[in-house]
Design a protein around this motif. Structure first.
Motif, PDB file in Angstrom:
ATOM      1  N   ILE A 216       0.869  -1.176   0.000  1.00 39.08           N
ATOM      2  CA  ILE A 216       0.000   0.000   0.000  1.00 39.08           C
ATOM      3  C   ILE A 216       0.906   1.226   0.000  1.00 39.08           C
ATOM      4  O   ILE A 216       1.837   1.315   0.811  1.00 39.08           O
ATOM      5  CB  ILE A 216      -0.922   0.036   1.238  1.00 39.08           C
ATOM      6  N   LEU A 217       0.656   2.152  -0.911  1.00 48.95           N
ATOM      7  CA  LEU A 217       1.421   3.400  -0.962  1.00 48.95           C
ATOM      8  C   LEU A 217       0.499   4.575  -0.696  1.00 48.95           C
ATOM      9  O   LEU A 217      -0.512   4.739  -1.383  1.00 48.95           O
ATOM     10  CB  LEU A 217       2.078   3.579  -2.327  1.00 48.95           C
ATOM     11  N   ALA A 293       4.227  -4.577   8.097  1.00 45.87           N
ATOM     12  CA  ALA A 293       5.325  -3.671   8.414  1.00 45.87           C
ATOM     13  C   ALA A 293       4.968  -2.277   7.919  1.00 45.87           C
ATOM     14  O   ALA A 293       4.407  -2.119   6.848  1.00 45.87           O
ATOM     15  CB  ALA A 293       6.618  -4.139   7.767  1.00 45.87           C
ATOM     16  N   GLY A 294       5.308  -1.274   8.706  1.00 48.82           N
ATOM     17  CA  GLY A 294       5.051   0.105   8.286  1.00 48.82           C
ATOM     18  C   GLY A 294       4.164   0.836   9.269  1.00 48.82           C
ATOM     19  O   GLY A 294       3.741   0.273  10.278  1.00 48.82           O
ATOM     20  N   PRO A 295       3.892   2.101   8.932  1.00 50.03           N
ATOM     21  CA  PRO A 295       4.297   2.795   7.708  1.00 50.03           C
ATOM     22  C   PRO A 295       5.803   3.089   7.696  1.00 50.03           C
ATOM     23  O   PRO A 295       6.375   3.425   8.727  1.00 50.03           O
ATOM     24  CB  PRO A 295       3.504   4.104   7.731  1.00 50.03           C
ATOM     25  N   ILE A 296       6.411   2.968   6.518  1.00 50.95           N
ATOM     26  CA  ILE A 296       7.802   3.347   6.331  1.00 50.95           C
ATOM     27  C   ILE A 296       7.851   4.436   5.263  1.00 50.95           C
ATOM     28  O   ILE A 296       7.031   4.454   4.357  1.00 50.95           O
ATOM     29  CB  ILE A 296       8.681   2.142   5.932  1.00 50.95           C
ATOM     30  N   ARG A 297       8.806   5.331   5.394  1.00 48.36           N
ATOM     31  CA  ARG A 297       8.874   6.507   4.524  1.00 48.36           C
ATOM     32  C   ARG A 297       9.924   6.318   3.435  1.00 48.36           C
ATOM     33  O   ARG A 297      11.021   5.813   3.689  1.00 48.36           O
ATOM     34  CB  ARG A 297       9.201   7.754   5.359  1.00 48.36           C
ATOM     35  N   GLY A 301       6.626   8.349  -0.661  1.00 53.79           N
ATOM     36  CA  GLY A 301       5.558   8.499   0.326  1.00 53.79           C
ATOM     37  C   GLY A 301       5.701   7.495   1.452  1.00 53.79           C
ATOM     38  O   GLY A 301       6.814   7.071   1.797  1.00 53.79           O
ATOM     39  N   PHE A 302       4.553   7.090   2.029  1.00 55.70           N
ATOM     40  CA  PHE A 302       4.534   6.126   3.127  1.00 55.70           C
ATOM     41  C   PHE A 302       4.052   4.777   2.599  1.00 55.70           C
ATOM     42  O   PHE A 302       3.055   4.696   1.876  1.00 55.70           O
ATOM     43  CB  PHE A 302       3.620   6.608   4.252  1.00 55.70           C
ATOM     44  N   HIS A 303       4.761   3.724   2.993  1.00 48.88           N
ATOM     45  CA  HIS A 303       4.457   2.383   2.508  1.00 48.88           C
ATOM     46  C   HIS A 303       3.989   1.499   3.663  1.00 48.88           C
ATOM     47  O   HIS A 303       4.543   1.560   4.765  1.00 48.88           O
ATOM     48  CB  HIS A 303       5.692   1.740   1.878  1.00 48.88           C
ATOM     49  N   VAL A 304       2.993   0.667   3.374  1.00 54.23           N
ATOM     50  CA  VAL A 304       2.545  -0.377   4.289  1.00 54.23           C
ATOM     51  C   VAL A 304       2.731  -1.698   3.554  1.00 54.23           C
ATOM     52  O   VAL A 304       2.280  -1.855   2.413  1.00 54.23           O
ATOM     53  CB  VAL A 304       1.073  -0.194   4.685  1.00 54.23           C
ATOM     54  N   LEU A 305       3.419  -2.635   4.192  1.00 48.51           N
ATOM     55  CA  LEU A 305       3.773  -3.897   3.541  1.00 48.51           C
ATOM     56  C   LEU A 305       3.212  -5.086   4.308  1.00 48.51           C
ATOM     57  O   LEU A 305       3.209  -5.091   5.538  1.00 48.51           O
ATOM     58  CB  LEU A 305       5.293  -4.038   3.455  1.00 48.51           C
TER      59      LEU A 305
END
Length: 466
Positions: A216-217, A293-297, A301-305
């Motif tokens: 997810i972005l 995992a995430g959100p990571i920047r 943008g911000f990623h959810v994996l």
């Protein structure tokens, strides 16, 4: 094509040219889908490394440095390839500048030989395949097409040159399919040997780990203010909270993701960890299968994996299966590629407008053996289809219909019926192992074939003018 699209689990890497390592051997990148590459790898052999590097490097005089079966390679071509290699080299690269320049020349020689062979066999790549590859590069880098064009411009890569390089890589990929892939077979003894080797392994290096990630972005514009960034981070966190609260990942993708075309990327495909962004690998290193995992920047943008699969070469016992239908049209003398695409786009519109069902259209028009069952390919395990088909399928959510996509069999329209987690029986596990072994044999066979092609070619090296 048989009743299905056939198993073709050989990695169809568009980064093939960037991975040739010397005149003695040319190693293929083990990616799982057409267009599955980082942006720099997709830039091609003759693209400049970046606008900054071209500003720092004085313009080289042009002269012929080698002749390959009467076709020249120029000093400027070698310099451009060298610049790109320097930009991609890591600190562990101990090659001297002269050795790296020699390597750049040998890569261009290998490319020239293989493109000449493709021309002799009348192998060509159409505009739709190039467009599809370009879109795949954008998707793999979590970019829209306009964002990809902006990125290329920043890196000093002309769009026309980018597409020309993609065309060369796709042409060599098709040549490989004809010359190597179709001839590689795997027997039961080789499957048994692989299984014994896996049991004997006490540990596996991180580089051998393979991942399949859901994505997810939440995109962050470059001009976003701190307040806007904070709101977008909160949106990404809301996606995480909903998933951990019981909402399905697919639902969260549809609600939150800003990946192009409104798709969340879904399953990004099982591939070696080093074929994912390092940021993704580090974020999921300690995350179990099924975990989030995430959100990571990142700059995007911000990623959810979500970790959908993770293995170190061993055979997975549980996999995510997909249930799909498809319609296949085969371009030929009576149907051009453009006409096939136009027809499939019309079929898609008719299904979306509820004028027809996908099943009925497949029965009437599909040129695949599955037409009699309404295009139904049933429940399938990962890597059962050709990479470009699987890439498009993995980007869909249940109920979605793809845009027309090209494969070695023709032009497809794909509908995803659903996904499920399934435990593999012994026969299915052996089928997966057979695919893994075949990929290894394909790499070895390609290396041998490339060396033999190089040995047969006439190559004349020329000294620079005095």
């Amino acid at each position: 094509m048989k009743q299905r699209i056939l198993t073709w689990s050989a990695a169809c890497s568009l980064a093939l040219l960037a991975t040739a390592t010397s005149a003695q051997g040319f190693k293929q990148a083990n990616d799982k889908g057409a267009g599955g590459m980082r942006l720099k790898e997709a830039a091609g052999a003759s693209a400049p490394a970046s606008s900054r590097s071209t500003q720092l490097t004085p313009r080289s005089a042009d002269f012929i440095v080698a002749v390959v079966n009467s076709e020249p390679i120029t000093n400027v071509e070698v310099q451009q390839q060298y610049d790109r290699m320097v930009a991609q080299a890591d600190s562990s690269n101990a090659l001297s500048p002269s050795a790296m320049r020699r390597q750049a020349l040998e890569m261009l020689i290998a490319q020239k030989i293989q493109l000449q062979m493709a021309a002799e066999r009348n192998i060509s790549v159409d505009s739709f395949a190039i467009q599809q590859a370009e879109e795949n590069v954008a998707r793999q880098n979590s970019l829209t097409m306009p964002q990809l064009q902006e990125r290329l411009q920043r890196e000093g890569i002309a769009p026309a040159q980018f597409r020309a390089d993609l065309k060369k890589q796709l042409t060599i990929q098709k040549l490989r399919e004809v010359e190597v892939d179709a001839k590689v077979k795997v027997n039961d003894l080789e499957v048994d040997q692989y299984l014994r080797e896996q049991k004997a392994k006490a540990g596996v290096a991180d580089s051998a780990v393979q991942l399949n990630l859901g994505h997810i972005l939440v995109a962050v514009p470059e001009s976003a203010s701190p307040d806007e960034v904070q709101k977008l981070q909160a949106k990404a966190q809301a996606a995480v909270d909903k998933i951990r609260g019981g909402e399905s990942f697919d639902s969260a993708v549809r609600e939150f993701s800003d990946v192009p075309d409104g798709k969340g990327g879904g399953a990004m495909g099982l591939r070696p960890a080093d074929r994912y962004p390092e940021l993704f690998v580090n974020a999921t290193k300690s995350t179990a299968v099924g975990g989030i995992a995430g959100p990571i920047r990142s700059p995007a943008g911000f990623h959810v994996l979500k970790v959908l699969e993770k293995n170190s070469g061993e055979v997975p016992a549980i996999v995510t299966q997909s249930h799909v239908r498809h319609i296949l049209l085969r371009p030929g003398p009576k149907l051009t590629e453009a006409q096939a695409v136009e027809r499939l786009e019309d079929y898609r519109r008719r299904v979306m407008d509820r004028q027809d069902t996908f099943e009925e259209l497949a029965r009437r028009y599909s040129e695949d053996g599955s037409a009699k069952s309404g295009g139904d390919l049933g429940w399938t395990n990962p890597h059962q289809f050709v990479p470009e088909f699987e890439e498009a399928m993995n980007a869909l959510q249940p109920g979605d219909i793809s845009q027309p996509i090209a494969s070695r069999f023709g032009i497809h329209l794909i509908q995803l019926e659903g996904r499920r987690e399934a435990k593999l029986n012994q026969r299915e596990q052996r089928d997966l192992v057979r695919n893994i072994v075949r990929e290894k044999k394909l790499e070895q066979s390609f290396n041998t074939w490339a060396q033999e092609a190089r040995a047969r070619a006439y190559v004349e090296y020329r000294d620079p003018p005095q």
